[in-house]
Write a protein that holds these residues in place. Sequence first.
Motif, PDB file in Angstrom:
ATOM      1  N   LYS A   8      48.300  34.428 128.016  1.00  0.00           N
ATOM      2  CA  LYS A   8      48.362  32.996 128.959  1.00  0.00           C
ATOM      3  C   LYS A   8      47.958  32.050 128.269  1.00  0.00           C
ATOM      4  O   LYS A   8      46.702  32.172 127.893  1.00  0.00           O
ATOM      5  N   TYR A   9      48.401  31.067 127.878  1.00  0.00           N
ATOM      6  CA  TYR A   9      47.814  29.787 126.863  1.00  0.00           C
ATOM      7  C   TYR A   9      48.185  28.556 127.803  1.00  0.00           C
ATOM      8  O   TYR A   9      49.281  28.266 128.412  1.00  0.00           O
ATOM      9  N   LYS A  47      43.655  26.543 125.476  1.00  0.00           N
ATOM     10  CA  LYS A  47      42.897  27.498 125.929  1.00  0.00           C
ATOM     11  C   LYS A  47      43.814  28.913 126.257  1.00  0.00           C
ATOM     12  O   LYS A  47      45.050  28.589 126.137  1.00  0.00           O
ATOM     13  N   TYR A  48      43.195  29.827 125.829  1.00  0.00           N
ATOM     14  CA  TYR A  48      44.002  31.133 125.816  1.00  0.00           C
ATOM     15  C   TYR A  48      43.280  32.359 126.621  1.00  0.00           C
ATOM     16  O   TYR A  48      42.173  32.619 126.691  1.00  0.00           O
ATOM     17  N   GLU A  49      44.102  33.256 127.197  1.00  0.00           N
ATOM     18  CA  GLU A  49      43.596  34.446 127.739  1.00  0.00           C
ATOM     19  C   GLU A  49      44.564  35.761 127.105  1.00  0.00           C
ATOM     20  O   GLU A  49      45.843  35.435 127.446  1.00  0.00           O
ATOM     21  N   LEU A  51      45.800  39.128 128.498  1.00  0.00           N
ATOM     22  CA  LEU A  51      45.561  40.157 129.635  1.00  0.00           C
ATOM     23  C   LEU A  51      46.129  41.408 129.085  1.00  0.00           C
ATOM     24  O   LEU A  51      47.459  41.209 128.514  1.00  0.00           O
TER      25      LEU A  51
END
Length: 75
Positions: A8-9, A47-49, A51
Amino acid sequence: MKYVYLLKYEVNYTGQIKYKVFSTIENANNYHRNYKHHLIKDAFIEKYEILVMELDINLNNDDYIAKKPLNKKLN
């Protein structure tokens, strides 16, 4: 059980949140490090995550077809 890695970015040129799915954590990690837009030269991920989702993919097509209701009408 298998795992899927959802990246997710947010990119700098739109502020839009995007998603991309990978089969390995290494591919997800490399994607955000080496991100390049095909038209915008100075594009990057702000930004990133990453998951992690666990999937049960042991179900074969025959089992799925046998359990699937056929022509079920909704009221």
